[in-house]
Design an enzyme around this catalytic site. Sequence first.
Site, PDB file in Angstrom:
ATOM      1  N   ASP A 177      25.735 -11.250 137.732  1.00  0.00           N
ATOM      2  CA  ASP A 177      26.206 -12.343 138.582  1.00  0.00           C
ATOM      3  C   ASP A 177      27.578 -12.094 139.196  1.00  0.00           C
ATOM      4  O   ASP A 177      28.274 -13.021 139.578  1.00  0.00           O
ATOM      5  CB  ASP A 177      26.266 -13.629 137.748  1.00  0.00           C
ATOM      6  CG  ASP A 177      27.116 -13.453 136.493  1.00  0.00           C
ATOM      7  OD1 ASP A 177      27.945 -12.529 136.462  1.00  0.00           O
ATOM      8  OD2 ASP A 177      26.951 -14.243 135.542  1.00  0.00           O
TER       9      ASP A 177
ATOM     10  N   GLU B  46      18.894  -8.921 134.479  1.00  0.00           N
ATOM     11  CA  GLU B  46      19.505 -10.152 133.919  1.00  0.00           C
ATOM     12  C   GLU B  46      19.360 -11.311 134.913  1.00  0.00           C
ATOM     13  O   GLU B  46      20.308 -11.993 135.284  1.00  0.00           O
ATOM     14  CB  GLU B  46      20.967  -9.958 133.534  1.00  0.00           C
ATOM     15  CG  GLU B  46      21.470 -11.011 132.547  1.00  0.00           C
ATOM     16  CD  GLU B  46      22.948 -10.883 132.239  1.00  0.00           C
ATOM     17  OE1 GLU B  46      23.782 -11.418 132.974  1.00  0.00           O
ATOM     18  OE2 GLU B  46      23.280 -10.245 131.221  1.00  0.00           O
TER      19      GLU B  46
ATOM     20  N   GLU C 279      30.128 -17.259 139.722  1.00  0.00           N
ATOM     21  CA  GLU C 279      28.969 -16.512 139.204  1.00  0.00           C
ATOM     22  C   GLU C 279      27.653 -17.285 139.345  1.00  0.00           C
ATOM     23  O   GLU C 279      26.606 -16.693 139.588  1.00  0.00           O
ATOM     24  CB  GLU C 279      29.188 -16.118 137.742  1.00  0.00           C
ATOM     25  CG  GLU C 279      30.247 -15.043 137.527  1.00  0.00           C
ATOM     26  CD  GLU C 279      31.669 -15.585 137.516  1.00  0.00           C
ATOM     27  OE1 GLU C 279      31.843 -16.838 137.606  1.00  0.00           O
ATOM     28  OE2 GLU C 279      32.613 -14.789 137.411  1.00  0.00           O
TER      29      GLU C 279
ATOM     30  N   HIS D  16      38.908 -14.735 130.344  1.00  0.00           N
ATOM     31  CA  HIS D  16      39.236 -14.247 131.681  1.00  0.00           C
ATOM     32  C   HIS D  16      38.629 -15.081 132.806  1.00  0.00           C
ATOM     33  O   HIS D  16      38.935 -14.880 133.960  1.00  0.00           O
ATOM     34  CB  HIS D  16      38.759 -12.798 131.850  1.00  0.00           C
ATOM     35  CG  HIS D  16      37.262 -12.680 131.966  1.00  0.00           C
ATOM     36  ND1 HIS D  16      36.451 -12.590 130.870  1.00  0.00           N
ATOM     37  CD2 HIS D  16      36.444 -12.652 133.050  1.00  0.00           C
ATOM     38  CE1 HIS D  16      35.192 -12.499 131.274  1.00  0.00           C
ATOM     39  NE2 HIS D  16      35.157 -12.550 132.587  1.00  0.00           N
TER      40      HIS D  16
ATOM     41  N   ARG E 188      37.566 -17.425 135.779  1.00  0.00           N
ATOM     42  CA  ARG E 188      38.340 -18.129 136.809  1.00  0.00           C
ATOM     43  C   ARG E 188      38.519 -19.616 136.495  1.00  0.00           C
ATOM     44  O   ARG E 188      39.586 -20.168 136.683  1.00  0.00           O
ATOM     45  CB  ARG E 188      37.630 -18.013 138.160  1.00  0.00           C
ATOM     46  CG  ARG E 188      38.028 -16.802 138.927  1.00  0.00           C
ATOM     47  CD  ARG E 188      37.335 -16.752 140.283  1.00  0.00           C
ATOM     48  NE  ARG E 188      37.961 -15.748 141.109  1.00  0.00           N
ATOM     49  CZ  ARG E 188      37.908 -14.433 140.874  1.00  0.00           C
ATOM     50  NH1 ARG E 188      37.246 -13.975 139.840  1.00  0.00           N
ATOM     51  NH2 ARG E 188      38.521 -13.587 141.679  1.00  0.00           N
TER      52      ARG E 188
ATOM     53  N   HIS F 126      42.336  -8.891 129.632  1.00  0.00           N
ATOM     54  CA  HIS F 126      41.718  -8.469 130.885  1.00  0.00           C
ATOM     55  C   HIS F 126      42.824  -7.966 131.824  1.00  0.00           C
ATOM     56  O   HIS F 126      43.958  -8.420 131.744  1.00  0.00           O
ATOM     57  CB  HIS F 126      41.014  -9.703 131.473  1.00  0.00           C
ATOM     58  CG  HIS F 126      40.093  -9.428 132.612  1.00  0.00           C
ATOM     59  ND1 HIS F 126      40.537  -9.147 133.878  1.00  0.00           N
ATOM     60  CD2 HIS F 126      38.741  -9.418 132.690  1.00  0.00           C
ATOM     61  CE1 HIS F 126      39.496  -8.967 134.683  1.00  0.00           C
ATOM     62  NE2 HIS F 126      38.397  -9.122 133.981  1.00  0.00           N
TER      63      HIS F 126
HETATM   64  C1  UD1 Z   1      34.961 -10.152 137.663  1.00  0.00           C
HETATM   65  C2  UD1 Z   1      33.701 -10.960 137.954  1.00  0.00           C
HETATM   66  C3  UD1 Z   1      33.314 -11.824 136.747  1.00  0.00           C
HETATM   67  C4  UD1 Z   1      33.220 -10.983 135.484  1.00  0.00           C
HETATM   68  C5  UD1 Z   1      34.498 -10.192 135.310  1.00  0.00           C
HETATM   69  C6  UD1 Z   1      34.326  -9.272 134.138  1.00  0.00           C
HETATM   70  C7  UD1 Z   1      33.368 -11.718 140.242  1.00  0.00           C
HETATM   71  C8  UD1 Z   1      33.687 -12.739 141.247  1.00  0.00           C
HETATM   72  N1  UD1 Z   1      33.947 -11.868 139.063  1.00  0.00           N
HETATM   73  O1  UD1 Z   1      36.036 -11.074 137.521  1.00  0.00           O
HETATM   74  O2  UD1 Z   1      32.065 -12.427 136.979  1.00  0.00           O
HETATM   75  O3  UD1 Z   1      33.046 -11.848 134.400  1.00  0.00           O
HETATM   76  O4  UD1 Z   1      34.752  -9.396 136.484  1.00  0.00           O
HETATM   77  O5  UD1 Z   1      35.515  -8.706 133.716  1.00  0.00           O
HETATM   78  O6  UD1 Z   1      32.623 -10.805 140.506  1.00  0.00           O
HETATM   79  N2  UD1 Z   1      41.958  -5.735 137.834  1.00  0.00           N
HETATM   80  C9  UD1 Z   1      42.603  -4.539 137.617  1.00  0.00           C
HETATM   81  N3  UD1 Z   1      41.890  -3.505 137.068  1.00  0.00           N
HETATM   82  C10 UD1 Z   1      40.590  -3.614 136.720  1.00  0.00           C
HETATM   83  C11 UD1 Z   1      39.948  -4.841 136.932  1.00  0.00           C
HETATM   84  C12 UD1 Z   1      40.621  -5.898 137.503  1.00  0.00           C
HETATM   85  O7  UD1 Z   1      43.784  -4.401 137.906  1.00  0.00           O
HETATM   86  O8  UD1 Z   1      40.014  -2.654 136.218  1.00  0.00           O
HETATM   87  C13 UD1 Z   1      42.721  -6.872 138.433  1.00  0.00           C
HETATM   88  C14 UD1 Z   1      42.992  -6.680 139.943  1.00  0.00           C
HETATM   89  O9  UD1 Z   1      44.266  -7.196 140.241  1.00  0.00           O
HETATM   90  C15 UD1 Z   1      41.897  -7.535 140.572  1.00  0.00           C
HETATM   91  C16 UD1 Z   1      41.814  -8.684 139.571  1.00  0.00           C
HETATM   92  O10 UD1 Z   1      41.972  -8.062 138.301  1.00  0.00           O
HETATM   93  O11 UD1 Z   1      42.235  -7.958 141.894  1.00  0.00           O
HETATM   94  C17 UD1 Z   1      40.554  -9.509 139.615  1.00  0.00           C
HETATM   95  O12 UD1 Z   1      39.381  -8.716 139.609  1.00  0.00           O
HETATM   96  P1  UD1 Z   1      37.973  -9.364 140.144  1.00  0.00           P
HETATM   97  O13 UD1 Z   1      36.896  -8.371 139.989  1.00  0.00           O
HETATM   98  O14 UD1 Z   1      38.185  -9.947 141.514  1.00  0.00           O
HETATM   99  O15 UD1 Z   1      37.762 -10.591 139.203  1.00  0.00           O
HETATM  100  P2  UD1 Z   1      37.554 -10.689 137.647  1.00  0.00           P
HETATM  101  O16 UD1 Z   1      38.306 -11.881 137.200  1.00  0.00           O
HETATM  102  O17 UD1 Z   1      37.824  -9.373 137.025  1.00  0.00           O
HETATM  103  N1  UDP Z   2      34.506  -5.331 126.676  1.00  0.00           N
HETATM  104  C1  UDP Z   2      35.197  -4.133 126.501  1.00  0.00           C
HETATM  105  N2  UDP Z   2      36.550  -4.184 126.279  1.00  0.00           N
HETATM  106  C2  UDP Z   2      37.235  -5.368 126.270  1.00  0.00           C
HETATM  107  C3  UDP Z   2      36.509  -6.579 126.453  1.00  0.00           C
HETATM  108  C4  UDP Z   2      35.139  -6.515 126.672  1.00  0.00           C
HETATM  109  O1  UDP Z   2      34.606  -3.058 126.519  1.00  0.00           O
HETATM  110  O2  UDP Z   2      38.439  -5.367 126.091  1.00  0.00           O
HETATM  111  C5  UDP Z   2      33.045  -5.279 126.950  1.00  0.00           C
HETATM  112  C6  UDP Z   2      32.199  -6.191 126.077  1.00  0.00           C
HETATM  113  O3  UDP Z   2      31.768  -5.508 124.920  1.00  0.00           O
HETATM  114  C7  UDP Z   2      31.055  -6.537 127.019  1.00  0.00           C
HETATM  115  C8  UDP Z   2      31.698  -6.568 128.392  1.00  0.00           C
HETATM  116  O4  UDP Z   2      32.883  -5.782 128.267  1.00  0.00           O
HETATM  117  O5  UDP Z   2      30.080  -5.503 127.031  1.00  0.00           O
HETATM  118  C9  UDP Z   2      32.036  -7.972 128.788  1.00  0.00           C
HETATM  119  O6  UDP Z   2      32.857  -7.950 129.911  1.00  0.00           O
HETATM  120  P1  UDP Z   2      33.691  -9.208 130.372  1.00  0.00           P
HETATM  121  O7  UDP Z   2      33.984 -10.101 129.229  1.00  0.00           O
HETATM  122  O8  UDP Z   2      34.832  -8.674 131.165  1.00  0.00           O
HETATM  123  O9  UDP Z   2      32.712  -9.895 131.442  1.00  0.00           O
HETATM  124  P2  UDP Z   2      31.532 -10.987 131.354  1.00  0.00           P
HETATM  125  O10 UDP Z   2      30.506 -10.502 130.405  1.00  0.00           O
HETATM  126  O11 UDP Z   2      32.163 -12.289 130.967  1.00  0.00           O
HETATM  127  O12 UDP Z   2      31.040 -11.068 132.755  1.00  0.00           O
END
Ligand code: UD1
Ligand code: UDP
Length: 376
Positions: free
Chosen positions: A99, A121, A135, A205, A207, A238
């Site tokens: 999602d 999924e 999502e 993490h 939103r 995160h």
């Molecule tokens: C995204 C997904 C969310 C998922 C989450 C898992 C969307 C809208 N959201 O949210 O569904 O649960 O990932 O973790 O698709 N950033 C870094 N390095 C990284 C990753 C993120 O610096 O490796 C920072 C960046 O500043 C980036 C911000 O996090 O702009 C947000 O990342 P984004 O993918 O937009 O949203 P998430 O909150 O990570």
């Molecule tokens: N995970 C990881 N390191 C972390 C936190 C989570 O490897 O510090 C793994 C976790 O085991 C799971 C996935 O990341 O497989 C979940 O990701 P996240 O919580 O970011 O996203 P969501 O599932 O809520 O979309």
Amino acid sequence: MPKPTIVCVCGTRPDTIKMAPVVLALRQFSDLVDTVLVSTGQHREMLDQALAAFGMRADVDLGIMTHGQTLAQVTSRAIEGIDAVLAERQPQWVVAQGDTTTTFVASLAAFYRRIPFAHVEAGLRTDSLTNPFPEEMNRRVTGILTSVHFPPTSRAAENLRREGVPDEISVTTGNTGIDALLRMVVPEDIWFPEHQGPLLLVTTHRRENWGEPQRGIAAALRNILAAQPDALAIVPMHKNPMVRELLQSELGEHPQVRLVDPPDYPEFVALMKRCTLVLTDSGGVQEEAPSFGKPILVLRETTERPEGVTAGVSKLVGTDPEVITRETLALLTNPDAYTAMANTRSPYGDGRASDRIRRVLLGRLGFETPEVEPWT
Ligand code: UD1
Ligand code: UDP
């Protein structure tokens, strides 16, 4: 005749972890089909970590992440990039999981090019389009654009049936996240082996939890730790700066809190195995922790993963500090309450989801495959 091509798309930590077993399953049949892994790079470090856990690299990395990116930026940058890949590779199928914005955009890009899309999924739903945000919208719209649905559970399959999805294009597979989990070699004794007291694993993490709700979670942790002086809370942060700044300012100085950078996936799995209980708003963690018999308190108002709640291994506690504190202390102080939730049977899968998906996709491409037994 040229080999058909399947493009698998990932972009964030969770969709990469859950797509990896599917890609690996398809690649066992590389004599029949070319499997191309395309990463949008919506995440950077967290995505690279996830791929590394499976010894994989993306064939194409669009590298779209910018710091503090907006949803519109992710959407527009990802759709242009994916569309260009589809134009070049001309795949017979596009596959993506879950999602995230990457998933939704992959389905839209496939739709525009009239390429069938398979959704891994599929069928998870809450009753609110805006929770979780964005999502719930992502997966509902993806569902409309999907040619074959892979719901992980019978409940998700039922959600799709209610929306009019015919059974012929929906196969219940189990969650590929459980396949991923079972592949990992989990390191031993890396998390506070000397620590005797309770160890809480906390991740947040989402939103919809940014700001006040996360402050509530932090306040609850302070209350819990004050009542349990021998407890330790491990909080993998995160990479999102919105999340990190709040956690650092609310909990950074607390002597019983360890704020850590996101552990690599195998280390995180080791942490789930090691901890006493889990407090999380993560989707994936809700699915994984029951495999280790760890009670989960879900820091959200709704969950699209009710199977854990029904099975009694997880409980929705929201973000009100009083409720979180009460429920956590009940588990830490009442062995019967703890044991009742520490149920080791996972309601999320049997580790064979990606194999089922592989068989359905090869069947759709016209290859002879044995009948797929859905997961029940
Ligand atoms: C995204 C997904 C969310 C998922 C989450 C898992 C969307 C809208 N959201 O949210 O569904 O649960 O990932 O973790 O698709 N950033 C870094 N390095 C990284 C990753 C993120 O610096 O490796 C920072 C960046 O500043 C980036 C911000 O996090 O702009 C947000 O990342 P984004 O993918 O937009 O949203 P998430 O909150 O990570
Ligand atoms: N995970 C990881 N390191 C972390 C936190 C989570 O490897 O510090 C793994 C976790 O085991 C799971 C996935 O990341 O497989 C979940 O990701 P996240 O919580 O970011 O996203 P969501 O599932 O809520 O979309």
